[in-house]
Design a protein around this motif. Structure first.
Motif, PDB file in Angstrom:
ATOM      1  N   LEU A   1       0.828  -1.204   0.000  1.00  0.00           N
ATOM      2  CA  LEU A   1       0.000   0.000   0.000  1.00  0.00           C
ATOM      3  C   LEU A   1       0.864   1.255   0.000  1.00  0.00           C
ATOM      4  CD1 LEU A   1      -2.852  -0.908   2.526  1.00  0.00           C
ATOM      5  CD2 LEU A   1      -3.015  -0.773   0.044  1.00  0.00           C
ATOM      6  N   ALA A   2       1.870   1.280   0.862  1.00  0.00           N
ATOM      7  CA  ALA A   2       2.719   2.464   0.985  1.00  0.00           C
ATOM      8  C   ALA A   2       3.550   2.679  -0.275  1.00  0.00           C
ATOM      9  CB  ALA A   2       3.629   2.333   2.209  1.00  0.00           C
ATOM     10  N   ASN A   3       4.102   1.616  -0.822  1.00  0.00           N
ATOM     11  CA  ASN A   3       4.973   1.742  -1.985  1.00  0.00           C
ATOM     12  C   ASN A   3       4.203   2.226  -3.210  1.00  0.00           C
ATOM     13  OD1 ASN A   3       7.564   1.472  -3.143  1.00  0.00           O
ATOM     14  ND2 ASN A   3       6.986  -0.473  -4.061  1.00  0.00           N
ATOM     15  N   GLN A   4       3.011   1.681  -3.418  1.00  0.00           N
ATOM     16  CA  GLN A   4       2.228   2.117  -4.572  1.00  0.00           C
ATOM     17  C   GLN A   4       1.689   3.527  -4.382  1.00  0.00           C
ATOM     18  OE1 GLN A   4      -0.666  -0.831  -5.687  1.00  0.00           O
ATOM     19  NE2 GLN A   4       0.886  -2.148  -6.595  1.00  0.00           N
ATOM     20  N   LEU A   5       1.365   3.899  -3.152  1.00  0.00           N
ATOM     21  CA  LEU A   5       0.941   5.279  -2.897  1.00  0.00           C
ATOM     22  C   LEU A   5       2.063   6.248  -3.230  1.00  0.00           C
ATOM     23  CD1 LEU A   5      -1.231   7.186  -1.717  1.00  0.00           C
ATOM     24  CD2 LEU A   5      -0.144   6.865   0.516  1.00  0.00           C
ATOM     25  N   ASN A   6       3.273   5.898  -2.875  1.00  0.00           N
ATOM     26  CA  ASN A   6       4.424   6.731  -3.187  1.00  0.00           C
ATOM     27  C   ASN A   6       4.623   6.840  -4.696  1.00  0.00           C
ATOM     28  OD1 ASN A   6       6.560   8.351  -2.400  1.00  0.00           O
ATOM     29  ND2 ASN A   6       7.996   6.662  -2.197  1.00  0.00           N
ATOM     30  N   GLY A   7       4.518   5.712  -5.395  1.00  0.00           N
ATOM     31  CA  GLY A   7       4.661   5.729  -6.852  1.00  0.00           C
ATOM     32  C   GLY A   7       3.586   6.545  -7.542  1.00  0.00           C
ATOM     33  N   VAL A   8       2.346   6.438  -7.063  1.00  0.00           N
ATOM     34  CA  VAL A   8       1.243   7.208  -7.648  1.00  0.00           C
ATOM     35  C   VAL A   8       1.485   8.703  -7.467  1.00  0.00           C
ATOM     36  CG1 VAL A   8      -1.202   7.782  -7.354  1.00  0.00           C
ATOM     37  CG2 VAL A   8      -0.493   5.390  -7.456  1.00  0.00           C
ATOM     38  N   ALA A   9       1.865   9.117  -6.258  1.00  0.00           N
ATOM     39  CA  ALA A   9       2.066  10.537  -5.979  1.00  0.00           C
ATOM     40  C   ALA A   9       3.177  11.124  -6.844  1.00  0.00           C
ATOM     41  CB  ALA A   9       2.378  10.735  -4.500  1.00  0.00           C
ATOM     42  N   LEU A  10       4.312  10.453  -6.924  1.00  0.00           N
ATOM     43  CA  LEU A  10       5.432  10.992  -7.703  1.00  0.00           C
ATOM     44  C   LEU A  10       5.136  10.984  -9.195  1.00  0.00           C
ATOM     45  CD1 LEU A  10       8.438   9.468  -5.737  1.00  0.00           C
ATOM     46  CD2 LEU A  10       7.844  11.879  -5.954  1.00  0.00           C
ATOM     47  N   SER A  11       4.419   9.970  -9.684  1.00  0.00           N
ATOM     48  CA  SER A  11       4.070   9.952 -11.109  1.00  0.00           C
ATOM     49  C   SER A  11       3.114  11.089 -11.455  1.00  0.00           C
ATOM     50  CB  SER A  11       3.446   8.602 -11.486  1.00  0.00           C
ATOM     51  OG  SER A  11       2.232   8.388 -10.784  1.00  0.00           O
ATOM     52  N   LEU A  12       2.186  11.406 -10.565  1.00  0.00           N
ATOM     53  CA  LEU A  12       1.278  12.529 -10.816  1.00  0.00           C
ATOM     54  C   LEU A  12       2.019  13.861 -10.781  1.00  0.00           C
ATOM     55  CD1 LEU A  12      -1.912  11.474  -8.796  1.00  0.00           C
ATOM     56  CD2 LEU A  12      -1.569  11.426 -11.276  1.00  0.00           C
TER      57      LEU A  12
END
Length: 264
Positions: free
Chosen positions: A136-147
Motif C-alpha cells: 500500500l505504501a509503496n504504490q501510494l508513493n509511486g502514484v504521488a510521484l508519477s502525478l
C-alpha cells in the motif's frame, strides 16, 4: 452487574486479540524494514496531499471513479508472464489504470479509486503483515510521484500533443522506477541485498513493460475520448485473455510440480 462483567470480559478478549494480531504483524520483521516502510508511507502520504491540493484542469468527460477502482482490482491478480533472453518476466500493469485515470478522472477521485482498489486487491490476494503495509505504501508513493511528474510536463490536461504523450510516458516510467526502488530498499533493509543479476533482470523487465504499458494507455485514452463505451469493449476481451493466460500459467506450474515430483 453480570451484564457489565460480560461486557468487560468481551472488551478484554478483544484487546488481547488485537494485541496478538499486532504482535504477529511485528514479530520476525527487522526494525529497519519497518523504518523503510514507515518512511515510504510518510513520503507518499505527504506527496499525495500536496498533489491533491494543487489546482487541476477540469475534465469534460469524466469516468466514474468506482469503475477505475474495479479496473485496479481486476488488474492486480493478473500479472502477464513472458520469456525474454531466457528469463521469465512477470509484468504488472497497475500503471495502466493509473495513467488512464490521470486523464479521465479528477485527481481527488483518482487517488481514492487507486487506494481503495489497491486495498481491496491486497485483501483479495490475502497479503498480510509487512507485505500488506508495504504494498500500500509503496504504490501510494509511486502514484504521488508519477502525478507530480505528469503535472510538471503537461499540466494534467488531455494529451493533445507529442509532448503530452511523452508526459504520460515519463509519469509511467516514474511510477515503475519509484516502486522498484522501494522494493530494492525493503530487500536491502531485510538483509537480502539484490545482486547485479537482479538489476539486469529488472532492466529487461522495464524495457518490455514501459513501452507496452504506454501503448495500452494511448489506445485506451483515444478510444475513450472517441466513444466512452469503447473502453469497456476493449477492456472486456483484454481481461478475458489475461484470465485465460493466468489459468494456463497455473496449469503449467502444477504440471511442472508433478514432473519434478515424479521425475519425468
Amino acid at each position: 452487574m453480570e451484564v457489565v462483567n460480560q461486557l468487560l470480559e468481551g472488551a478484554r478478549s478483544d484487546s488481547r486479540s488485537i494485541a496478538g494480531r499486532i504482535h504477529s504483524l511485528v514479530e520476525g520483521v527487522p526494525g529497519l524494514v519497518w523504518l523503510v516502510v514507515l518512511a515510504v508511507a510518510s513520503i507518499g502520504t505527504a506527496l499525495t496531499f500536496s498533489i491533491v491540493a494543487e489546482p487541476w484542469p477540469p475534465i469534460s468527460r469524466a469516468l466514474p471513479w468506482p469503475l477505475l477502482a474495479l479496473a485496479v482490482i481486476a488488474v492486480q491478480p493478473l500479472p502477464v508472464r513472458c520469456h525474454v533472453r531466457q528469463q521469465t518476466l512477470a509484468l504488472d500493469f497497475f500503471a495502466v489504470p493509473l495513467l488512464i485515470g490521470a486523464v479521465v478522472v479528477p485527481v481527488k477521485e483518482l487517488v481514492v479509486a487507486l487506494f481503495l482498489g489497491n486495498l481491496i486487491g491486497q485483501i483479495l490476494r490475502r497479503s498480510n503483515g509487512i507485505r500488506f503495509v508495504f504494498n500500500l505504501a509503496n504504490q501510494l508513493n509511486g502514484v504521488a510521484l508519477s502525478l507530480i511528474v505528469l503535472k510538471a510536463i503537461d499540466h494534467g490536461h488531455y494529451p493533445a500533443s507529442p509532448r503530452d504523450w511523452l508526459g504520460l510516458a515519463a509519469a509511467l516510467t516514474t511510477y515503475e522506477l519509484v516502486t522498484d526502488l522501494g522494493v530494492v530498499g525493503a530487500m536491502s533493509a531485510s538483509g537480502s541485498v539484490p545482486h547485479l543479476e537482479y538489476f539486469r533482470g529488472l532492466g529487461v523487465q522495464l524495457a518490455v513493460l514501459i513501452p507496452l504499458s504506454c501503448t495500452l494507455v494511448v489506445i485506451a485514452v483515444e478510444a475513450y475520448w472517441a466513444q466512452p463505451w469503447a473502453l469497456a469493449v476493449l477492456s472486456g476481451p483484454c481481461l478475458a485473455a489475461a484470465g485465460m493466460y493466468r489459468s494456463t500459467n497455473r496449469l503449467r506450474d502444477r504440471l511442472a510440480d508433478v514432473q519434478s515430483l515424479y521425475r519425468f
